[in-house]
Design an enzyme around this catalytic site. Structure first.
Site, PDB file in Angstrom:
ATOM      1  N   SER A 191       0.902  -1.192   0.046  1.00 48.16           N
ATOM      2  CA  SER A 191       0.059  -0.137  -0.026  1.00 48.16           C
ATOM      3  C   SER A 191       0.938   1.415  -0.027  1.00 48.16           C
ATOM      4  O   SER A 191       1.941   1.281   0.498  1.00 48.16           O
ATOM      5  CB  SER A 191      -0.961  -0.068   1.108  1.00 48.16           C
ATOM      6  OG  SER A 191      -1.863   1.347   1.214  1.00 48.16           O
ATOM      7  N   TYR A 210      -2.543  -0.220  10.082  1.00 46.39           N
ATOM      8  CA  TYR A 210      -2.287  -0.661   8.925  1.00 46.39           C
ATOM      9  C   TYR A 210      -1.098   0.084   8.341  1.00 46.39           C
ATOM     10  O   TYR A 210      -0.439  -0.919   7.405  1.00 46.39           O
ATOM     11  CB  TYR A 210      -3.781  -0.354   8.126  1.00 46.39           C
ATOM     12  CG  TYR A 210      -3.630  -0.614   6.745  1.00 46.39           C
ATOM     13  CD1 TYR A 210      -4.069  -1.960   6.289  1.00 46.39           C
ATOM     14  CD2 TYR A 210      -3.471   0.439   5.581  1.00 46.39           C
ATOM     15  CE1 TYR A 210      -3.961  -2.308   4.947  1.00 46.39           C
ATOM     16  CE2 TYR A 210      -3.506   0.016   4.239  1.00 46.39           C
ATOM     17  CZ  TYR A 210      -3.740  -1.337   3.936  1.00 46.39           C
ATOM     18  OH  TYR A 210      -3.519  -1.777   2.405  1.00 46.39           O
TER      19      TYR A 210
END
Length: 179
Positions: A140, A154
Site C-alpha cells: 500500500s 495498517y
C-alpha cells in the site's frame, strides 16, 4: 509465461486477489486460491474452472502461525511444487490509535506483515531447491508514502511489508528468487 506454474494467492476470494487468481489461471498457472471465507473462495475457484483454468481452494487464516507451512505443504502435495507465492490478504482495521486493542494490533500485524514473512520462509527452501521462485506482495502507499488518520496500524504493517520486500530481494537474488 505462466503455463504450468503453480501459484499460491492469499486473499484470492474477492477483490484484487480474485483478479490476480483469474489472470494467472488465464495465463496457464495452476492456482491455489487461499482465502479465509470458503464461500468466496469456492466462487473464485468455480469461475476459474468455468473459464478453463485450474484452481484449488485452500481455506486459511494467514494470520495463524502455522498456516504458511500448511498451505505450502498442501500445494506441494497436490501439484508437486510451488513457483510463485502472492501474499495479497490483508487486515484493514480502521480507528483511532487509542481505541485499538492489543488483539487489533496483533491481527493487523499477523495478517499483513507476519504472514508475508512466514509465507516467504515456507516457500524459500523449495525455491532454493528449484533454483528459482517468485515472492510477490500487495502492499500500500499508506505507510510508506501516504499518511491517513485512522490507519496507523495498517500503515505501520504495510511499511514493514515494504521494508521486508526490499531486504528480501537483496538477500534472495543470489538464489534465483525474485521478490
Amino acid at each position: 509465461r505462466l503455463k504450468d506454474k503453480v501459484a499460491i494467492i492469499t486473499g484470492a476470494g474477492q477483490g484484487i486477489g480474485e483478479g490476480i487468481a483469474s489472470v494467472f489461471a488465464e495465463e496457464g498457472a495452476k492456482v491455489v486460491v487461499a482465502t479465509r471465507t470458503e464461500k468466496n473462495g469456492s466462487e473464485t475457484v468455480e469461475k476459474i474452472k468455468e473459464a478453463g483454468g485450474e484452481a484449488l481452494l485452500h481455506v486459511i487464516d494467514v494470520g495463524d502461525r502455522n498456516s504458511a507451512k500448511d498451505i505450502v505443504e498442501a500445494t506441494i502435495a497436490e501439484y508437486g511444487s510451488v513457483d510463485i507465492m502472492i501474499h495479497n490478504a490483508a487486515s484493514f482495521l480502521m480507528g483511532a490509535i487509542e481505541d485499538f486493542t492489543e488483539e487489533d494490533m496483533e491481527t493487523s500485524f499477523s495478517v499483513n506483515l507476519k504472514a508475508c514473512i512466514r509465507l516467504s520462509a515456507a516457500c524459500i527452501p523449495h525455491f532454493k531447491q528449484q533454483k528459482n521462485g517468485r515472492l510477490l506482495f500487495t502492499s500500500s502507499v499508506t505507510g510508506p508514502r501516504v499518511a491517513y488518520p485512522g490507519l496507523s496500524y495498517y500503515a505501520a504493517s504495510k511499511g514493514g511489508v515494504n521494508a521486508f520486500i526490499r531486504n528480501a530481494a537483496l538477500e534472495l537474488a543470489r538464489d534465483g528468487i525474485t521478490v
